[in-house]
Design a protein around this motif. Structure first.
Motif, mmCIF file in Angstrom:
data_model
loop_
_atom_site.group_PDB
_atom_site.id
_atom_site.type_symbol
_atom_site.label_atom_id
_atom_site.label_comp_id
_atom_site.label_asym_id
_atom_site.label_seq_id
_atom_site.Cartn_x
_atom_site.Cartn_y
_atom_site.Cartn_z
ATOM 1 N N VAL A 13 0.514 -1.141 0.357
ATOM 2 C CA VAL A 13 0.256 -0.081 -0.352
ATOM 3 C C VAL A 13 0.731 1.218 -0.196
ATOM 4 C CG1 VAL A 13 -2.310 -1.048 1.200
ATOM 5 C CG2 VAL A 13 -0.238 -0.010 2.704
ATOM 6 N N GLN A 14 0.350 2.438 -0.784
ATOM 7 C CA GLN A 14 1.552 3.565 -0.531
ATOM 8 C C GLN A 14 0.813 4.060 0.385
ATOM 9 O OE1 GLN A 14 0.928 5.302 -3.843
ATOM 10 N NE2 GLN A 14 2.458 6.899 -3.965
ATOM 11 N N GLU A 15 1.373 5.104 1.122
ATOM 12 C CA GLU A 15 1.746 5.592 2.096
ATOM 13 C C GLU A 15 1.318 7.273 1.971
ATOM 14 O OE1 GLU A 15 1.224 4.634 4.614
ATOM 15 O OE2 GLU A 15 2.111 2.808 5.065
ATOM 16 N N THR A 16 0.650 8.116 2.368
ATOM 17 C CA THR A 16 0.431 9.225 1.962
ATOM 18 C C THR A 16 -0.059 10.495 2.608
ATOM 19 O OG1 THR A 16 -1.875 8.398 2.394
ATOM 20 C CG2 THR A 16 -1.739 8.202 0.513
ATOM 21 N N VAL B 41 2.779 11.576 3.183
ATOM 22 C CA VAL B 41 4.105 11.022 4.353
ATOM 23 C C VAL B 41 4.919 11.790 3.016
ATOM 24 C CG1 VAL B 41 5.645 9.710 5.374
ATOM 25 C CG2 VAL B 41 3.282 8.906 5.096
ATOM 26 N N ASN C 27 9.256 7.396 -3.281
ATOM 27 C CA ASN C 27 7.866 7.597 -2.490
ATOM 28 C C ASN C 27 8.190 6.479 -1.190
ATOM 29 O OD1 ASN C 27 6.708 10.191 -3.297
ATOM 30 N ND2 ASN C 27 5.883 8.765 -5.268
ATOM 31 N N PRO C 28 7.413 6.351 0.211
ATOM 32 C CA PRO C 28 7.676 4.778 1.010
ATOM 33 C C PRO C 28 6.271 4.329 0.776
ATOM 34 C CG PRO C 28 6.986 6.753 2.117
ATOM 35 C CD PRO C 28 6.979 7.356 0.665
ATOM 36 N N VAL C 29 6.371 3.261 0.491
ATOM 37 C CA VAL C 29 5.420 1.981 0.119
ATOM 38 C C VAL C 29 5.341 1.548 1.108
ATOM 39 C CG1 VAL C 29 4.643 0.373 -1.247
ATOM 40 C CG2 VAL C 29 6.059 1.713 -2.623
ATOM 41 N N GLY C 30 4.174 0.868 1.951
ATOM 42 C CA GLY C 30 4.140 0.128 3.335
ATOM 43 C C GLY C 30 3.457 -1.409 2.688
#
Length: 533
Positions: free
Chosen positions: A287-290, A292, A341-344
């Motif tokens: 999941v893409q972190e929003t 952040v 971008n950070p990805v969860g």
């Protein structure tokens, strides 16, 4: 002293001479019964309270302890097939201390760590390993013998020798033979406890590699080797667990219906399909972190501006030659931006335990005589909620109203009532016998007292009331004179005639007691009631 004993014996003979032969027999039997009862009561009171001295003893230890108790003069009893010794409760601790001082029970009778005490400095590595394995087996056997229901336990360990140059090592295995007490059966929880207890005591031993067998040769737990026998055992365990689940639900529903309709007015049957396969599922999601900040960001910018002749030349030449006639200005620009971008990451792991309910069907039969005024839909709703019905998986409930056959129940009820009546009648008969015996003893004692202590009779008479030939009075009778003192002289009583009169009276009383015991008992009860009044 002798004179007193002779006098007492003479009085006893005189007392017994007043009875008939039947009365003497009854008195003798009653006396013997009292003596035997007193003797039995004395023995019962003197019987000590038994307490266990030692339990789960081996044959050698039990024999040595019994010999020592005999030499010490201590009472004992053997129970549990000779494995348990009972002694009077007041002597338990004293005997334990005394036996411990003599080394009983022997601590090394079944092996154990005491085997390691016998190792010498010349023992080889092989002897030390064998002694350690024997000691471990003995200690495990003693530990398993302490479980409730287990009389004896024998443990055999197969521990492979470690090789430092080998990459693959064989795993150790174990086998356990348990001797159970009569009427005891180990459940699945106790068997698992035995396997885990043994596995936890041996390094690198898997509980699945422990085999448990009882003394009858029945396999209780075996390693999972995947053969047909293990599959059949697993299927049998699954069937047993399914039946247990069905019985638990059926008992709950049956108890509820018995409270509503009454006992014996309904029948409940439940069929459950359970899935005993185990599943382990792992899933991953990104999941893409929003909202952040990005982890990294890079920007690349390129520009180019040029003017003049264009370069050119003939193919194959090393140095280019300008191209004539080509003039103008040229420019170039490139923009590039890279953002990380950070990805969860979400990892889901699901383990499904064996025994999941796949489908549940419930059948309920109601007695038409008892369920006449009851709505079947209400009963269906109650049963559905009681069993946790789930229609999405195909669960169903069927309620039927049928006439029940009660002939067997009626016959059983009649037989039980007849048996209870017969038991009460037998109890009354026994009570009547005891009461009759007690009443007979009371009659005999009453007659004996009357014979031993005759009452004095006082006769009041005047001269005109006496006969001319005189009046013969029995012994112990007083005569009260009244109305004058000119009475004729009374002749002395004849002893022979008095004795005959007594004998006739005794004979008549004895015959009356023999022929009409009920009338005599009623007469005595009336006399006793009058005396109390």
């Amino acid at each position: 002293m002798n004179a007193r004993m002779t006098q007492t014996a003479a009085r006893a003979r005189g007392f017994m001479s007043g009875f008939t032969s039947g009365q003497r027999s009854v008195v003798i039997v009653g006396g013997l019964a009292l003596v035997l009862g007193a003797f039995a009561l004395t023995r019962w009171v003197a019987q000590p309270t038994w307490a266990p001295l030692y339990g789960n003893l081996s044959g050698n230890d039990a024999n040595a302890i019994v010999d020592q108790l005999r030499s010490d003069g201590v009472q004992y009893k053997l129970t549990d097939g000779g494995a348990t010794i009972l002694v009077p409760q007041s002597q338990v601790y004293d005997e334990r201390v005394a036996l411990s001082g003599k080394g009983l029970p022997a601590s090394d009778s079944g092996g154990g760590w005491s085997l390691l005490d016998k190792q010498g400095i010349t023992a080889t590595d092989f002897q030390q390993n064998v002694a350690y394995q024997r000691a471990l087996e003995g200690e495990l056997g003693k530990t398993l013998g302490a479980i409730t229901g287990v009389r004896t336990a024998v443990v055999h360990l197969a521990i492979p020798k470690k090789d430092v140059f080998a990459t693959d090592q064989d795993a150790p295995t174990a086998s356990v033979l348990v001797g159970l007490q009569p009427g005891v059966t180990l459940d699945r929880g106790q068997i698992r406890a035995i396997t885990h207890l043994v596995a936890g005591s041996v390094p690198e031993l898997d509980p699945a590699k422990v085999t448990v067998t009882d003394a009858t040769g029945r396999l209780l737990s075996a390693p999972d080797s995947g053969n047909a026998a293990d599959a059949a055992a697993a299927a049998g365990d699954a069937d047993a667990q399914t039946a247990q689940y069905e019985d638990r639900l059926g008992t709950a529903v049956q108890r509820m219906l018995d409270q509503v309709l009454g006992a014996g007015k309904s029948v409940v049957r439940i069929n459950a399909q359970l899935d005993y396969s185990s599943r382990d599922t792992t899933s991953e999601r990104f999941v893409q972190e929003t909202g952040v900040d990005p982890l990294s960001e890079a920007t690349v910018s390129e520009t180019y501006v040029g003017a003049g002749d264009s370069a050119g030349g003939t193919l194959g030449q090393i140095a280019p030659t300008p191209v004539t006639g080509a003039t103008g200005n040229g420019s170039y620009a490139r923009q590039q931006r890279t953002v990380e971008n950070p990805v969860g990451k979400i990892v889901d792991r699901t383990q499904a335990a064996p025994g999941t309910v796949e489908r549940l069907t419930v059948a309920v039969a109601l007695d038409s005589k008892a369920a006449g005024a009851i709505d079947a839909s209400q009963v269906e709703a109650l049963v559905s909620n009681a069993v946790g019905l789930n229609t999405t998986r195909g669960d169903t409930v069927q309620i039927s109203t049928l006439p029940f056959d009660t002939t067997a129940a009626a016959a059983a009820t009649k037989d039980i009532a007849a048996a209870q009546k017969a038991a009460k009648t037998a109890q009354y008969i026994q009570l009547g016998k005891k009461a009759g015996l007690g009443l007979l003893v009371v009659i005999i004692l009453f007659l004996a007292m009357r014979r031993a202590k005759p009452k004095e009779t006082v006769i009041s008479a005047t001269a005109s009331d006496l006969p001319a030939e005189g009046l013969v009075l029995p012994s112990g009778t007083q005569l009260a004179l009244g109305g004058g003192s000119d009475l004729p002289q009374l002749p002395a009583e004849d002893p022979v005639e008095v004795e005959r009169s007594k004998e006739r009276m005794r004979t008549e009383v004895a015959e009356l007691v023999d022929n009409q015991p009920e009338d005599v008992a009623a007469m005595l009860q009336g006399w006793l009631a009058e005396r109390r009044a």
